[in-house]
Scaffold this motif. Structure first.
Motif, PDB file in Angstrom:
ATOM      1  N   LEU A  82     -26.083  34.775  55.382  1.00 33.47           N
ATOM      2  CA  LEU A  82     -24.605  35.039  56.150  1.00 33.47           C
ATOM      3  C   LEU A  82     -24.009  36.324  55.644  1.00 33.47           C
ATOM      4  CD1 LEU A  82     -23.282  31.444  55.009  1.00 33.47           C
ATOM      5  CD2 LEU A  82     -23.822  32.231  57.379  1.00 33.47           C
ATOM      6  N   GLU A  83     -24.156  36.774  54.507  1.00 30.60           N
ATOM      7  CA  GLU A  83     -23.651  38.093  54.081  1.00 30.60           C
ATOM      8  C   GLU A  83     -23.970  39.106  55.055  1.00 30.60           C
ATOM      9  OE1 GLU A  83     -22.324  40.777  50.359  1.00 30.60           O
ATOM     10  OE2 GLU A  83     -23.407  39.149  49.927  1.00 30.60           O
ATOM     11  N   ALA A  84     -25.478  39.070  55.151  1.00 31.67           N
ATOM     12  CA  ALA A  84     -25.993  40.094  56.123  1.00 31.67           C
ATOM     13  C   ALA A  84     -25.303  40.097  57.427  1.00 31.67           C
ATOM     14  CB  ALA A  84     -27.522  39.944  56.446  1.00 31.67           C
ATOM     15  N   VAL A  85     -24.957  39.104  58.136  1.00 34.46           N
ATOM     16  CA  VAL A  85     -24.083  39.044  59.355  1.00 34.46           C
ATOM     17  C   VAL A  85     -23.039  39.320  59.348  1.00 34.46           C
ATOM     18  CG1 VAL A  85     -23.460  37.392  61.076  1.00 34.46           C
ATOM     19  CG2 VAL A  85     -25.768  37.017  60.052  1.00 34.46           C
ATOM     20  N   PHE A  86     -22.112  39.101  58.066  1.00 34.75           N
ATOM     21  CA  PHE A  86     -20.843  39.687  57.761  1.00 34.75           C
ATOM     22  C   PHE A  86     -20.903  41.128  57.754  1.00 34.75           C
ATOM     23  CE2 PHE A  86     -19.450  35.673  54.806  1.00 34.75           C
ATOM     24  CZ  PHE A  86     -19.637  35.001  56.011  1.00 34.75           C
ATOM     25  N   ALA A  87     -21.874  41.559  57.053  1.00 27.95           N
ATOM     26  CA  ALA A  87     -21.827  43.107  56.744  1.00 27.95           C
ATOM     27  C   ALA A  87     -22.029  43.694  58.229  1.00 27.95           C
ATOM     28  CB  ALA A  87     -22.962  43.486  55.832  1.00 27.95           C
ATOM     29  N   ALA A  88     -23.052  43.312  59.042  1.00 31.35           N
ATOM     30  CA  ALA A  88     -23.316  44.037  60.269  1.00 31.35           C
ATOM     31  C   ALA A  88     -22.184  44.008  60.982  1.00 31.35           C
ATOM     32  CB  ALA A  88     -24.555  43.255  60.845  1.00 31.35           C
ATOM     33  N   LEU A  89     -21.536  42.732  61.390  1.00 31.80           N
ATOM     34  CA  LEU A  89     -20.409  42.795  62.313  1.00 31.80           C
ATOM     35  C   LEU A  89     -19.295  43.512  61.678  1.00 31.80           C
ATOM     36  CD1 LEU A  89     -20.713  38.955  62.942  1.00 31.80           C
ATOM     37  CD2 LEU A  89     -20.912  40.903  64.617  1.00 31.80           C
ATOM     38  N   THR A  90     -18.932  43.499  60.345  1.00 32.37           N
ATOM     39  CA  THR A  90     -17.638  44.118  60.040  1.00 32.37           C
ATOM     40  C   THR A  90     -18.154  45.930  59.933  1.00 32.37           C
ATOM     41  OG1 THR A  90     -18.345  44.092  57.540  1.00 32.37           O
ATOM     42  CG2 THR A  90     -16.779  42.462  58.569  1.00 32.37           C
ATOM     43  N   ALA A  91     -19.309  46.210  59.632  1.00 26.12           N
ATOM     44  CA  ALA A  91     -19.600  47.676  59.692  1.00 26.12           C
ATOM     45  C   ALA A  91     -19.466  48.224  61.400  1.00 26.12           C
ATOM     46  CB  ALA A  91     -21.091  47.707  59.424  1.00 26.12           C
ATOM     47  N   GLN A  92     -19.705  47.304  62.197  1.00 23.71           N
ATOM     48  CA  GLN A  92     -19.361  47.541  63.733  1.00 23.71           C
ATOM     49  C   GLN A  92     -18.076  47.719  64.018  1.00 23.71           C
ATOM     50  OE1 GLN A  92     -22.318  46.935  67.048  1.00 23.71           O
ATOM     51  NE2 GLN A  92     -20.764  45.502  67.445  1.00 23.71           N
ATOM     52  N   GLY A  93     -16.880  47.164  63.188  1.00 23.27           N
ATOM     53  CA  GLY A  93     -15.423  47.325  63.409  1.00 23.27           C
ATOM     54  C   GLY A  93     -14.937  45.853  63.869  1.00 23.27           C
ATOM     55  N   ALA A  94     -15.682  44.976  63.662  1.00 24.32           N
ATOM     56  CA  ALA A  94     -15.259  43.529  64.110  1.00 24.32           C
ATOM     57  C   ALA A  94     -14.505  42.809  62.953  1.00 24.32           C
ATOM     58  CB  ALA A  94     -16.437  42.763  64.375  1.00 24.32           C
ATOM     59  N   ARG A  95     -13.448  42.202  63.418  1.00 23.92           N
ATOM     60  CA  ARG A  95     -12.740  41.250  62.318  1.00 23.92           C
ATOM     61  C   ARG A  95     -13.610  39.916  62.329  1.00 23.92           C
ATOM     62  NH1 ARG A  95      -9.579  41.727  57.969  1.00 23.92           N
ATOM     63  NH2 ARG A  95      -7.564  40.457  58.152  1.00 23.92           N
ATOM     64  N   VAL A  96     -13.929  39.528  61.165  1.00 23.46           N
ATOM     65  CA  VAL A  96     -14.907  38.454  61.123  1.00 23.46           C
ATOM     66  C   VAL A  96     -14.138  37.264  60.329  1.00 23.46           C
ATOM     67  CG1 VAL A  96     -16.950  37.441  60.125  1.00 23.46           C
ATOM     68  CG2 VAL A  96     -16.895  39.873  61.253  1.00 23.46           C
ATOM     69  N   ALA A  97     -14.290  36.036  60.613  1.00 19.56           N
ATOM     70  CA  ALA A  97     -13.680  34.885  60.125  1.00 19.56           C
ATOM     71  C   ALA A  97     -14.831  33.833  59.814  1.00 19.56           C
ATOM     72  CB  ALA A  97     -12.611  34.274  60.746  1.00 19.56           C
ATOM     73  N   THR A  98     -14.530  32.887  58.816  1.00 19.87           N
ATOM     74  CA  THR A  98     -15.563  31.893  58.643  1.00 19.87           C
ATOM     75  C   THR A  98     -14.791  30.802  57.829  1.00 19.87           C
ATOM     76  OG1 THR A  98     -17.750  31.527  57.357  1.00 19.87           O
ATOM     77  CG2 THR A  98     -16.199  32.842  56.042  1.00 19.87           C
ATOM     78  N   VAL A  99     -15.405  29.811  57.542  1.00 23.46           N
ATOM     79  CA  VAL A  99     -14.776  28.832  56.895  1.00 23.46           C
ATOM     80  C   VAL A  99     -15.778  28.190  55.649  1.00 23.46           C
ATOM     81  CG1 VAL A  99     -14.039  27.703  59.119  1.00 23.46           C
ATOM     82  CG2 VAL A  99     -16.181  26.837  58.174  1.00 23.46           C
ATOM     83  N   THR A 100     -14.925  27.359  54.920  1.00 23.89           N
ATOM     84  CA  THR A 100     -15.802  26.658  53.649  1.00 23.89           C
ATOM     85  C   THR A 100     -15.909  25.392  54.170  1.00 23.89           C
ATOM     86  OG1 THR A 100     -13.389  26.311  52.872  1.00 23.89           O
ATOM     87  CG2 THR A 100     -15.037  28.221  51.779  1.00 23.89           C
ATOM     88  N   PHE A 101     -16.439  24.393  53.522  1.00 25.76           N
ATOM     89  CA  PHE A 101     -17.264  23.313  53.999  1.00 25.76           C
ATOM     90  C   PHE A 101     -16.498  22.150  53.079  1.00 25.76           C
ATOM     91  CE2 PHE A 101     -20.645  26.022  55.229  1.00 25.76           C
ATOM     92  CZ  PHE A 101     -20.593  25.794  56.564  1.00 25.76           C
TER      93      PHE A 101
ATOM     94  N   ALA B  27     -18.972  36.529  49.187  1.00 26.33           N
ATOM     95  CA  ALA B  27     -19.537  37.466  50.183  1.00 26.33           C
ATOM     96  C   ALA B  27     -18.538  37.846  51.325  1.00 26.33           C
ATOM     97  CB  ALA B  27     -20.765  36.685  51.150  1.00 26.33           C
ATOM     98  N   ALA B  28     -17.575  36.884  51.477  1.00 28.80           N
ATOM     99  CA  ALA B  28     -16.417  37.260  52.346  1.00 28.80           C
ATOM    100  C   ALA B  28     -15.622  38.383  51.623  1.00 28.80           C
ATOM    101  CB  ALA B  28     -15.698  36.015  52.787  1.00 28.80           C
ATOM    102  N   ARG B  29     -15.218  38.211  50.442  1.00 36.84           N
ATOM    103  CA  ARG B  29     -14.587  39.290  49.734  1.00 36.84           C
ATOM    104  C   ARG B  29     -15.056  40.563  49.746  1.00 36.84           C
ATOM    105  NH1 ARG B  29     -14.918  41.283  45.109  1.00 36.84           N
ATOM    106  NH2 ARG B  29     -16.641  39.737  44.493  1.00 36.84           N
ATOM    107  N   ARG B  30     -16.487  40.518  49.561  1.00 41.33           N
ATOM    108  CA  ARG B  30     -17.024  41.770  49.419  1.00 41.33           C
ATOM    109  C   ARG B  30     -16.694  42.666  50.978  1.00 41.33           C
ATOM    110  NH1 ARG B  30     -20.677  39.413  45.621  1.00 41.33           N
ATOM    111  NH2 ARG B  30     -21.848  38.449  47.580  1.00 41.33           N
ATOM    112  N   HIS B  31     -16.884  41.955  52.034  1.00 44.20           N
ATOM    113  CA  HIS B  31     -16.777  42.515  53.585  1.00 44.20           C
ATOM    114  C   HIS B  31     -15.406  42.350  54.185  1.00 44.20           C
ATOM    115  CE1 HIS B  31     -20.887  43.476  52.802  1.00 44.20           C
ATOM    116  NE2 HIS B  31     -21.245  42.300  52.405  1.00 44.20           N
ATOM    117  N   GLY B  32     -14.560  41.830  53.431  1.00 47.95           N
ATOM    118  CA  GLY B  32     -13.248  41.687  54.146  1.00 47.95           C
ATOM    119  C   GLY B  32     -13.234  40.641  55.080  1.00 47.95           C
TER     120      GLY B  32
END
Length: 269
Positions: free
Chosen positions: A114-133, A160-165
């Protein structure tokens, strides 16, 4: 877990609005299972979120790459590259529940995907959101052994979310999230009302104009089931849903075998 450094304290967060290209990545919840069917079509929380976004984002285009049965590793290996190619300025990433239900579960491994996905998307400039279960043992008592796994995964998602905004909609805690009326009969997928609540929670976390915390408010009370009625409901659920799910696991089959994203390209609502 990856050792990526947290963003600098003075980093300017992405401007929230307007957003023109929304891409949803994930598994069956994001695909919309439980909200409609394969004959009439699935709606789901991501579709509903796009509908909430549209009035504030003229010209919004939306793609949904989610496929039921996908693990976090599948989201990373099969959905990330197509998502990046669409160059979203808003993305949602929700996965991990299928991993959590497997006999071999490694919270660090799932979170790393999940963090790899967060990192790649935010590095490209996307605002990313997720949820807890939510704690699934509060929905299906027979699932009680999975409760520590839910806690472990949620903790790592937050880190992971905190690390990548990444924006986190905290859908783990409000008591309403385990109200049976928010869940479909299989107790694994949200009902239409549940999908609407998830969409509202993510909209609120993202700061969509007009959103608020009403998604977390309780539903009107109903009489609790009798002990005999609750026991009978557990047996019916085990026979109708748990048994077939376990059989698929034994055969090594996934509910997503042969399926493709329902909305692979960006297009207007």
């Amino acid at each position: 877990m990856p050792t990526a450094e947290p963003p600098p304290a003075d980093r300017t967060p992405p401007a929230p609005w307007p957003r023109k290209r929304y891409v949803a990545l994930g598994d069956s919840q994001t695909e919309g299972v439980g909200d409609g069917d394969d004959t009439t079509g699935l709606r789901g929380w991501a579709d509903r979120l796009a509908e909430l976004l549209a009035p504030h984002n003229p010209g919004l285009e939306y793609a949904n790459l989610a496929v039921r049965g996908r693990l976090a590793g599948h989201v990373r290996s099969l959905q990330l590259a197509p998502a990046l190619a669409l160059r979203p300025d808003l993305a949602t990433v929700v996965a991990g529940m299928n991993d959590l239900l497997r006999p071999r579960f490694d919270a660090d491994e799932v979170a790393a995907d999940l963090e790899a996905v967060f990192a790649a998307l935010t590095a490209q400039g996307a605002r990313v959101a997720t949820v807890t279960f939510p704690d699934i043992s509060r929905i299906a008592p027979l699932a009680r052994p999975f409760a520590p796994r839910v806690t472990a995964l949620n903790d790592r998602i937050r880190e992971a979310a905190r690390r990548h905004g990444v924006v986190v909609a905290e859908t783990a805690h409000p008591p309403v999230v385990t109200d049976p009326r928010l869940w479909s009969p299989d107790r694994l997928h949200a009902s239409p009302l549940g999908h609407a609540r998830i969409a509202a929670a993510v909209a609120h976390a993202l700061g969509v104009p007009g959103s608020d915390d009403s998604w977390a408010r309780p539903l009107p009370p109903v009489p609790p089931p009798t002990r005999a009625g609750a026991a009978a409901a557990e047996l019916r659920w085990a026979a109708a849903f748990l048994g077939p799910w376990l059989a698929r696991r034994v055969r090594g089959r996934s509910s997503g075998t042969g399926r493709h994203p329902k909305r692979p390209d960006l297009r207007p609502l």
